[in-house]
Design an enzyme around this catalytic site. Sequence first.
Site, mmCIF file in Angstrom:
data_model
loop_
_atom_site.group_PDB
_atom_site.id
_atom_site.type_symbol
_atom_site.label_atom_id
_atom_site.label_comp_id
_atom_site.label_asym_id
_atom_site.label_seq_id
_atom_site.Cartn_x
_atom_site.Cartn_y
_atom_site.Cartn_z
ATOM 1 N N THR A 1 53.444 -34.324 36.801
ATOM 2 C CA THR A 1 54.038 -33.855 35.564
ATOM 3 C C THR A 1 54.739 -32.570 35.928
ATOM 4 O O THR A 1 54.601 -32.086 37.028
ATOM 5 C CB THR A 1 52.896 -33.630 34.557
ATOM 6 O OG1 THR A 1 52.262 -34.869 34.342
ATOM 7 C CG2 THR A 1 53.371 -33.053 33.245
ATOM 8 N N SER B 1 47.450 -37.891 25.518
ATOM 9 C CA SER B 1 47.886 -37.074 26.653
ATOM 10 C C SER B 1 46.980 -35.855 26.807
ATOM 11 O O SER B 1 46.301 -35.455 25.866
ATOM 12 C CB SER B 1 49.318 -36.612 26.390
ATOM 13 O OG SER B 1 49.703 -35.630 27.312
#
Length: 560
Positions: A369, A440
């Site tokens: 990420t 998430s």
Amino acid sequence: MIKYLFYLCCCIAVLNSCNKKLELGLITEKAMVVSARVEASEIGAAILKKGGNAYDVMVATHFALAVVHPVAGNIGGGGFMVYRNNDGTKGALDFREKAPITAHKDMYLDSLGNFIKNKSVLGAHAVGIPGSVAGVVEVHQKLGSLPFSELVQPAIDLAKNGILITEKQADDLNNATARFRKVNNYKTVFDKEWKADDVLIQNDLAQTLERIRDFGRDGFYKGKTAELFVNYITELGGIITYKDLEKYEAIWRKPIEFTYKNHNIISMTLPASGGICLAQILKSIAPYDLSKIKHNSTEYIQLLTEAERRAYADRAHYLGDIDFVDVPLDSLISPAYINKRMSDFSWDKATPSTTVSHGKILGYESDETTHYSIVDQFGNAVAVTTTLNTGYGSKVLVKGAGFFLNNEMDDFSSKPGVPNVYGLVGSKANAIAPEKRMLSSMTPTIIEKDGKLKMVVGTPGGSTIITSVLQNIINVVDYNMGMQASVNQPRFHHQWLPDVIRMEPNGFNHNTKTNLNNLGYDILERNSLIIGRVDAILVLPNGKLEAGADKRGDDAAVGF
Ligand code: DON
């Protein structure tokens, strides 16, 4: 002898002050961008110099990262943004991927109900409907000030002119080559043996970015890009359709806001679990006087671990897309609930995770990420975490369009109790459903003190995102560290299951680890273990900005 001792003391003093200096991040007068790559930060800073605001910078930096940081920077993924305007108003945008319309609960199970390994991670079936382009366009329309095309152009130039591959990137790419080949039915531009300083030119990606520059979201979700996307996914046996792309919308959400020791924390809400878990953990440790507990000592690690254990157990049970499931948000962070959760914490021994389940809520029915932080010269602040999920996502590189697609479907709970790539387990709340957003851990966060901006922070790291942001907040708030010093600290992580404290290598004292072992804590320390890559900005007492750009990556700050 006395003379010798004097020299020794002088040397130690000089070394200490050098060390402190080394720990200082870039300091600027008024504006800054910190991101995973210097090129992206420079492009963002150039927009600031042109008079653009933090939201313009977000657009330019996001697209630049899609070019220079292909492992995680993206247009084929999604993410979350938290912002705070200079007048104190704040908000959050959810541009998380969603499940395709024809997705279903058992899509990663075989006929016997067993989880099919890798189907949610590698290849066309792993892909969620991307949200990044919708998100960035939405931010620009609501909050941007410069023409959109001017903000996309630097990324197009970068893709056409080529970028220099760093050593870390070369390693990452070479490690992924076999999977690029396995998944794609053509030779991708990434398919070669890379070394540092090689040039990567991405012409297909440049053309996709040109369509986005010219047609905004329609340049991605409709027309040529959509056609290349759907055709390729179909060729690879995936289930994403034009309708899926057309229907995607980013959603404005109210960020989670709570106080921790006179600081106001503003963080991302569901479907990101970051804000709520952060609130639970910080509220659990708030009653303890950290000024009496040494940083990264046995007691410190114990306290955080026990709070993390309980928060992650709740995460696994209660949290999912708030548009699909009923989540008892207020109860989960209420003082009464938090006190009860911590009531069985003991300094004398670890609480085994097997004895910790989710708490009882009264009345309730039922490896890449990237993060960037921005502060502009007008005082607006933006925290964005965005991802393809694991490095290069599903490894599907859309033929003719040059961008990687995420493998975010793995963030759903495919089967209760079966861990995803980050070892996270989930329940019904995070089961797959058509058009639902997968839970998430992303935690883009902004902190205020006395009504003023104090810090912007976030990181990649899968399940460790929450605890990395947590440790940086504590470093600054409780231990008064500067931003770079805080980011440089070794980090640890516990997530309920597996019941183990992960620690970065060489960062923790041998005695501390022995003490923790004796108290019943298992420790996992691997040489290659890196926990997060935090990119943060701290407003110093004199109003200047200090960067924390994580040396664990190629991260860099630029500003003025
Ligand atoms: O949304 C999440 O929680 C994950 N997809 C994030 C993945 C991640 O941070 C990978 N980075 N190292």
